[in-house]
Design a protein around this motif. Structure first.
Motif, short mmCIF file in Angstrom:
data_model
loop_
_atom_site.label_atom_id
_atom_site.label_comp_id
_atom_site.label_asym_id
_atom_site.label_seq_id
_atom_site.Cartn_x
_atom_site.Cartn_y
_atom_site.Cartn_z
N ASP A 254 22.88 -10.27 -23.57
CA ASP A 254 22.55 -8.90 -23.99
C ASP A 254 23.02 -7.88 -22.94
OD1 ASP A 254 21.05 -7.03 -25.85
OD2 ASP A 254 19.97 -6.65 -23.97
N ASN A 255 22.87 -8.23 -21.68
CA ASN A 255 23.30 -7.35 -20.59
C ASN A 255 24.81 -7.15 -20.58
OD1 ASN A 255 20.69 -6.99 -19.68
ND2 ASN A 255 20.83 -8.60 -18.12
N ARG A 256 25.51 -8.03 -21.28
CA ARG A 256 26.97 -7.92 -21.35
C ARG A 256 27.44 -7.45 -22.73
NH1 ARG A 256 25.00 -10.94 -17.79
NH2 ARG A 256 26.00 -11.21 -15.75
N GLY A 257 26.50 -6.89 -23.47
CA GLY A 257 26.84 -6.29 -24.75
C GLY A 257 26.99 -7.25 -25.90
N ILE A 258 26.52 -8.50 -25.71
CA ILE A 258 26.62 -9.50 -26.78
C ILE A 258 25.28 -9.61 -27.49
CG2 ILE A 258 27.20 -11.88 -27.38
CD1 ILE A 258 29.50 -10.22 -26.14
N GLU A 259 25.24 -9.18 -28.74
CA GLU A 259 24.00 -9.22 -29.51
C GLU A 259 23.86 -10.59 -30.17
OE1 GLU A 259 21.68 -6.59 -32.95
OE2 GLU A 259 23.72 -6.05 -32.31
N LEU A 260 22.69 -11.19 -30.00
CA LEU A 260 22.41 -12.51 -30.57
C LEU A 260 21.37 -12.40 -31.67
CD1 LEU A 260 22.16 -14.59 -27.25
CD2 LEU A 260 24.17 -14.29 -28.71
N LYS A 261 21.33 -13.41 -32.53
CA LYS A 261 20.35 -13.44 -33.62
C LYS A 261 19.73 -14.83 -33.71
CE LYS A 261 23.82 -14.69 -37.10
NZ LYS A 261 24.38 -14.41 -38.43
N ILE A 262 18.47 -14.86 -34.12
CA ILE A 262 17.76 -16.13 -34.30
C ILE A 262 17.71 -16.44 -35.79
CG2 ILE A 262 15.60 -17.38 -33.95
CD1 ILE A 262 14.99 -15.47 -31.63
N GLY B 277 15.75 -21.73 -35.98
CA GLY B 277 15.62 -21.59 -34.53
C GLY B 277 16.93 -21.52 -33.77
N ARG B 278 18.02 -21.83 -34.43
CA ARG B 278 19.32 -21.75 -33.75
C ARG B 278 19.68 -20.29 -33.47
NH1 ARG B 278 23.62 -24.72 -37.24
NH2 ARG B 278 22.52 -23.55 -38.87
N ILE B 279 20.34 -20.07 -32.36
CA ILE B 279 20.70 -18.72 -31.94
C ILE B 279 22.22 -18.59 -31.88
CG2 ILE B 279 20.56 -17.02 -30.07
CD1 ILE B 279 17.83 -18.19 -29.37
N PHE B 280 22.74 -17.57 -32.57
CA PHE B 280 24.18 -17.33 -32.66
C PHE B 280 24.48 -15.87 -32.31
CE2 PHE B 280 23.43 -20.78 -35.66
CZ PHE B 280 24.50 -21.63 -35.43
N PRO B 281 25.73 -15.58 -31.94
CA PRO B 281 26.10 -14.16 -31.83
C PRO B 281 26.04 -13.52 -33.21
CG PRO B 281 28.04 -15.58 -31.60
CD PRO B 281 26.84 -16.48 -31.58
N VAL B 282 25.66 -12.25 -33.27
CA VAL B 282 25.57 -11.53 -34.54
C VAL B 282 26.92 -11.54 -35.26
CG1 VAL B 282 25.24 -9.23 -35.55
CG2 VAL B 282 23.62 -10.11 -33.87
N SER B 283 27.99 -11.62 -34.52
CA SER B 283 29.34 -11.63 -35.09
C SER B 283 29.63 -12.92 -35.87
CB SER B 283 30.38 -11.49 -33.98
OG SER B 283 30.36 -12.64 -33.14
N ASP B 284 28.80 -13.96 -35.65
CA ASP B 284 29.04 -15.28 -36.25
C ASP B 284 30.40 -15.83 -35.86
OD1 ASP B 284 26.69 -16.01 -37.54
OD2 ASP B 284 27.14 -14.78 -39.30
N SER B 285 30.85 -15.49 -34.67
CA SER B 285 32.15 -15.97 -34.19
C SER B 285 32.06 -16.41 -32.74
CB SER B 285 33.21 -14.88 -34.34
OG SER B 285 34.43 -15.29 -33.73
N SER B 286 32.52 -17.63 -32.46
CA SER B 286 32.54 -18.12 -31.09
C SER B 286 33.49 -17.31 -30.22
CB SER B 286 32.94 -19.59 -31.06
OG SER B 286 34.20 -19.78 -31.68
#
Length: 403
Positions: free
Chosen positions: A91-99, A103-112
């Motif tokens: 998050d501090n590096r501007g990467i938004e994550l979603k749960i 319970g799995r957590i991915f970037p909101v972009s859904d892209s590695s």
């Protein structure tokens, strides 16, 4: 060429270490050595290309229970850096994550690629050297430093981090240096099953409990029928906990599947008798029960020797018994495994007794650190293997930069 820190392995653990070290001590000269042409290749394919960054378990003792190998050793480290810290770091590096719901957590972009771009941009900002095509031939301590011999030259460094995962050549070098390693066996694999009951059902998914017969291994969760057999979290969890035992069986064994987890055979027999009384004229085959996928229900009905035009009123005690058994204790022969190519995980690596888990430093050699799957640590599916990488890399980075 001289460096303050060399990291062998251009994967998640290597980059995470380098970035955290460089942020704490920007004056240090850091290089990542990668034998291939690309870095972070495993990150790219993880989570089906979405990158399952971590898992939404925020209690250290509960998080550690997801590691068949490493549970005891990770309890302490998880109190220092775990899921919430990982989310904050990105998050501090501007990467938004979603749960997600499971319970799995991915970037909101859904892209590695989001995670890869973050690491690469941070490495560039912090002047971390990324040296691809550098296959490490040897490394050894010399005059208070480490000498690293690669396919493209010789390097000297004050501190050395090994983050190569399951690389047999690196493991051999570590053994030559006096380290003990646990032989690698596959973990997180699917089961190869040829059985008429699931033939023609690829893509069908449902909740199930599964246990390996003549063993204590069992798991529960979503089960996916595939062209080659069975997969899904229920199977992958079983493969992780049973990695060593199933390898010893040469992947030839029997599993028992309960398609109605939580229900015993005698309870389902009672339910079937009730259905017989309530719907005597209804054709069993055409009307699925227990919220099972229709095609799976029909397959199990046929397996119980019930014809597709049989009505509930026409069934006998033996047929109801067989149907209940197919629903709650169906036995399948497993004859082999299938892995996810580069994505699959292995059990094995550096013996955990030889690592100081307060620093992730070798107990055998000073200024030699480990992180990620090079250690004999592995987890079930769901983002836990990445969390091990982040935690080990962060703690090692703290130790490396400590004055």
């Amino acid at each position: 060429m001289n460096y303050d820190l060399i990291i062998v392995g251009g994967g998640a653990a290597g980059f995470f270490t380098a970035i955290n070290v460089a942020e704490n001590k920007p004056e240090l000269k850091i290089a990542i050595l990668e034998r291939g042409k690309e870095v972070l290749s495993k990150v790219r394919i993880s989570g089906g290309g979405r990158c399952n960054v971590t898992h939404a378990e925020f209690i250290p003792s509960e998080l550690s229970k997801n590691y068949p190998r490493g549970e005891k050793e990770l309890k302490g480290p998880f109190h220092t850096f775990m899921t919430g810290d990982t989310m904050e770091w990105f998050d501090n590096r501007g990467i938004e994550l979603k749960i997600e719901d499971d319970g799995r957590i991915f970037p909101v972009s859904d892209s590695s690629q989001t995670i890869i771009d973050c690491f690469l941009s941070e490495a560039k900002r912090l002047n971390i050297a990324i040296l691809t095509g550098h296959a490490v031939k040897d490394f050894h301590p010399k005059n208070g430093q480490w000498t690293v011999d690669t396919s493209q030259g010789v390097f000297n460094t004050s501190k050395l981090m090994i983050a190569t995962g399951s690389n047999p050549k690196i493991w051999n070098h570590l053994q030559e240096l006096g380290h003990q390693t646990v032989s690698a066996v596959p973990s997180l694999f699917t089961f190869n099953i040829k059985d008429a009951r699931i033939k023609g059902l690829p893509g069908v998914a449902t909740q199930a409990s599964v246990k390996v017969r003549q063993s204590k291994l069992s798991s529960q969760g979503p089960l996916l029928i595939t062209h080659w057999g069975m997969s899904g979290p229920a199977i992958l969890k079983l493969s992780a906990w049973g990695a060593i035992e199933l390898n010893a069986k040469n992947y030839q064994f029997e599993i028992q599947v309960n398609w109605l987890p939580g229900y015993a055979t005698h309870e389902i027999i009672a339910e079937l008798k009730t259905l017989k009384e309530q719907y005597p004229k209804q054709q069993i085959y055409k009307h699925k029960q227990f919220e099972l996928p229709k095609r799976l229900w029909q397959s199990l009905v046929i397996a119980a020797n019930i014809k597709n035009d049989t009505r509930w009123a026409d069934t006998n005690k033996s047929q109801l018994q067989k149907l209940a058994e197919q629903l709650t204790q169906a036995v399948f022969n497993v004859s082999g495994k299938s892995t996810f190519k580069e994505e699959f995980v292995t059990a094995g690596g550096i013996d955990l007794k030889e690592v100081n888990f307060k620093t992730f430093e070798s107990k055998t050699h000073q200024n030699l650190y480990f992180a990620g799957e090079v250690l004999n640590i592995d987890a079930i599916t769901g983002g836990f293997n990445f969390q091990n990488a982040w935690t080990g890399a962060f703690i090692a980075a703290q130790a490396i930069t400590k004055v």
